[in-house]
Write a protein that holds these residues in place. Structure first.
Motif, short mmCIF file in Angstrom:
data_model
loop_
_atom_site.label_atom_id
_atom_site.label_comp_id
_atom_site.label_asym_id
_atom_site.label_seq_id
_atom_site.Cartn_x
_atom_site.Cartn_y
_atom_site.Cartn_z
N ARG A 22 6.13 -0.32 -48.72
CA ARG A 22 5.90 -1.69 -48.28
C ARG A 22 6.93 -2.64 -48.89
NH1 ARG A 22 1.54 -4.15 -46.07
NH2 ARG A 22 0.22 -2.32 -46.44
N TRP A 26 9.83 -4.94 -46.93
CA TRP A 26 10.00 -6.38 -47.09
C TRP A 26 11.46 -6.72 -47.41
CZ3 TRP A 26 7.63 -10.38 -45.38
CH2 TRP A 26 6.26 -10.36 -45.18
N ALA A 66 9.16 -5.78 -39.38
CA ALA A 66 7.96 -6.62 -39.35
C ALA A 66 6.79 -5.87 -38.70
CB ALA A 66 8.24 -7.92 -38.59
N ILE A 67 7.06 -5.19 -37.59
CA ILE A 67 6.01 -4.41 -36.92
C ILE A 67 5.55 -3.28 -37.82
CG2 ILE A 67 5.52 -2.88 -34.97
CD1 ILE A 67 7.46 -4.61 -33.31
N PHE A 70 3.21 -4.51 -40.32
CA PHE A 70 1.93 -4.88 -39.72
C PHE A 70 1.03 -3.66 -39.50
CE2 PHE A 70 -0.75 -5.85 -35.98
CZ PHE A 70 -1.42 -6.96 -36.48
N VAL A 71 1.63 -2.52 -39.11
CA VAL A 71 0.83 -1.33 -38.79
C VAL A 71 0.76 -0.34 -39.96
CG1 VAL A 71 1.33 -1.55 -36.33
CG2 VAL A 71 2.74 -0.03 -37.73
N ARG A 79 0.14 3.38 -34.86
CA ARG A 79 1.53 3.49 -35.31
C ARG A 79 2.43 4.05 -34.21
NH1 ARG A 79 1.25 7.36 -39.48
NH2 ARG A 79 -1.02 7.54 -39.32
#
Length: 216
Positions: A22, A26, A66-67, A70-71, A79
């Motif tokens: 994660r 970012w 970004a996607i 999110f998943v 996914r």
């Protein structure tokens, strides 16, 4: 039958939490968002189709990351669907780049080699850094693979942009810029095919009933 009767990974199966991945996503998102802004301005200033193509690639990758954020931690079906959207979007970007490349081939504009080279080197450093961070997560489901494929292709594309700058400087023509943009369009379409094929395969596997399972 119990909920565990699935052919392959279950649709509800979720991966373990991965805080390191994660954080890397970012970083990749912020780097790609910033480089999109830099390259879209530089591409317009230098009249370089390969820089504009690379800027679109940065934008596409920022959306990709970004996607993925999110998943992250969602079920495999979610996914895979996200990866399918990303694969189709990447293919669309490749087609847009191909169209712009064809237009520039007709217009025969000569881009600014110095701007191309400087920004290309900056973009190369950014993409190699992101690809190095993501290398440990290059395998896995289609969503994770899509992240790695895009990052790998970006690094390859930036090497080509730097070579195109040298070619424009040496020949005084826009053909090296056009050729590199065409290669980048091909990389985008090729990556889209790989991502889409794996995502569709995962969706088929999660929706296929287990052998011997009784219908409801």
């Amino acid at each position: 039958m119990g909920a565990s009767c699935c052919a392959g990974p279950c649709a509800s199966e979720k991966p373990p939490a991965d805080s390191a991945y994660r954080r890397v996503l970012w970083v990749a998102l912020l780097v790609n968002g910033a480089m999109f802004g830099v390259e879209i301005v530089a591409g317009a200033a230098a009249d370089s189709v390969s820089l504009k193509a690379d800027a679109l690639d940065f934008l596409s990758d920022a959306a990709n990351y970004a996607i993925s954020l999110f998943v992250l931690g969602a079920a495999l079906t979610v996914r895979a669907r996200a990866a399918l959207v990303k694969g189709l979007s990447l293919g669309a970007v490749g087609l847009v780049v191909a169209g712009n490349t064809f237009y520039n081939a007709l217009a025969q504009a000569v881009p600014g080699a110095e701007v191309m080279g400087a920004v290309g080197l900056l973009a190369l450093a950014a993409n190699v850094g992101v690809a190095a961070l993501l290398y440990a997560w290059r395998d896995g489901d289609s969503n994770r693979r899509s992240v790695w494929i895009c990052s790998r292709n970006d690094a390859i594309g930036n090497v080509a942009v730097v070579l195109a700058a040298a070619g424009v400087f040496g020949t005084g023509t826009g053909w090296p810029d056009i050729v590199v943009a065409a290669v980048m369009a091909g990389l985008a379409v090729s990556g889209a095919v790989q991502i889409t094929r794996q995502a569709l395969g995962e969706l088929r596997d999660t929706n296929r009933p287990a052998a011997g399972a009784l219908p409801l």
